[in-house]
Design a protein around this motif. Structure first.
Motif, PDB file in Angstrom:
ATOM      1  N   ASP A 166     104.070  31.827  25.835  1.00 24.62           N
ATOM      2  CA  ASP A 166     102.784  32.343  25.386  1.00 24.62           C
ATOM      3  C   ASP A 166     101.829  32.415  26.570  1.00 24.62           C
ATOM      4  N   ASP A 167     100.684  33.019  26.345  1.00 29.75           N
ATOM      5  CA  ASP A 167      99.765  33.299  27.442  1.00 29.75           C
ATOM      6  C   ASP A 167      99.183  32.061  28.106  1.00 29.75           C
ATOM      7  N   THR A 168      99.290  30.904  27.470  1.00 27.89           N
ATOM      8  CA  THR A 168      98.784  29.686  28.120  1.00 27.89           C
ATOM      9  C   THR A 168      99.588  29.383  29.383  1.00 27.89           C
TER      10      THR A 168
END
Length: 237
Positions: free
Chosen positions: A52-54
């Motif tokens: 995910d973008d984290t």
């Protein structure tokens, strides 16, 4: 950060002007940060993990060993660092096989530096095989020197890449301008004692003393880069 690479001795006031320009590659000259993320996401999906973008904010701008090592720890993927690095480099290389898009203003800046015979170095954390492929789009003749992340024991955020580039060109780091798009690269340039221009790509970069933040390479030209050095030297040309 400290480095074993010696800096060039300080020169006289008569020489206090821009001596060289050091340019980062991914996200600075070429619009490829998204390509790297897509390659990482695809490889990990095949390993059974969804990124995910984290994670993207951590791996952007870093050397392959750091990014790959982080993703292995974050996902628990059962793969070795060397194998993963090879897969990621191969996937990315396939994506850029047809050429890479240049960032707005990159072609004009490279042409201007070349026309005025300003010593220009490409200083990247990417591997040599990747850099050589991208030089087809950038023009190898635009660079006096290119330096890859796998050619040094320590790469960004350590100052070694920029100190090495300065030593090989025979210039004073304090009279060189560095252009970077990530905090990792900015840290390396500042630790080397260079004047740094930040052109944020994925994550914002705050302004700081000795650091200039711009929105695009379209705001960067030779007079602008020269002014960074002359201002730091009290206006001496």
């Amino acid at each position: 950060m400290t480095s074993s690479i010696p800096a060039v001795a300080t020169r006289t006031a008569e020489d206090a002007t821009l001596q060289a320009v050091f340019l980062d590659l991914d996200g600075t000259l070429v619009d490829t940060e998204g390509f790297w993320w897509e390659a990482e996401a695809e490889v990990f999906a095949e390993l059974g993990h969804i990124l995910d973008d984290t994670h993207r904010g951590v791996v952007v701008g870093g050397p392959m060993t750091r990014s790959a090592g982080y993703l292995i720890r974050a996902t628990g993927a059962e793969i070795g660092l060397a194998e993963l690095s090879g897969l990621l480099n191969a996937r990315f290389a396939a994506r850029i096989a047809g050429g890479v898009p240049l960032m707005p203003g990159a072609h004009r800046l490279l042409a201007e530096l070349s026309a005025h015979a300003v010593p220009t170095a490409l200083v990247s954390a990417s591997h040599r095989t990747i850099i050589d492929r991208m030089l087809h789009s950038l023009g190898a003749a635009n660079f006096r020197l290119t330096l890859a992340g796998d050619e040094l024991a320590r790469t960004k955020p350590h100052p070694d890449p920029y100190l090495t580039a300065a030593a090989r060109l025979g210039v004073d780091p304090a009279r060189c301008a560095v252009v970077e798009d990530t905090m990792t690269g900015v840290t390396a340039g500042e630790a080397a004692g260079c004047r740094v221009v930040a052109v944020p790509s994925v994550l914002p970069i705050p302004p700081a003393e000795g650091r200039t933040v711009v929105r695009s390479l379209e705001e960067v030209d030779l007079p602008f880069l020269r002014s960074l050095i002359t201002e730091s030297r009290g206006g001496v040309y």
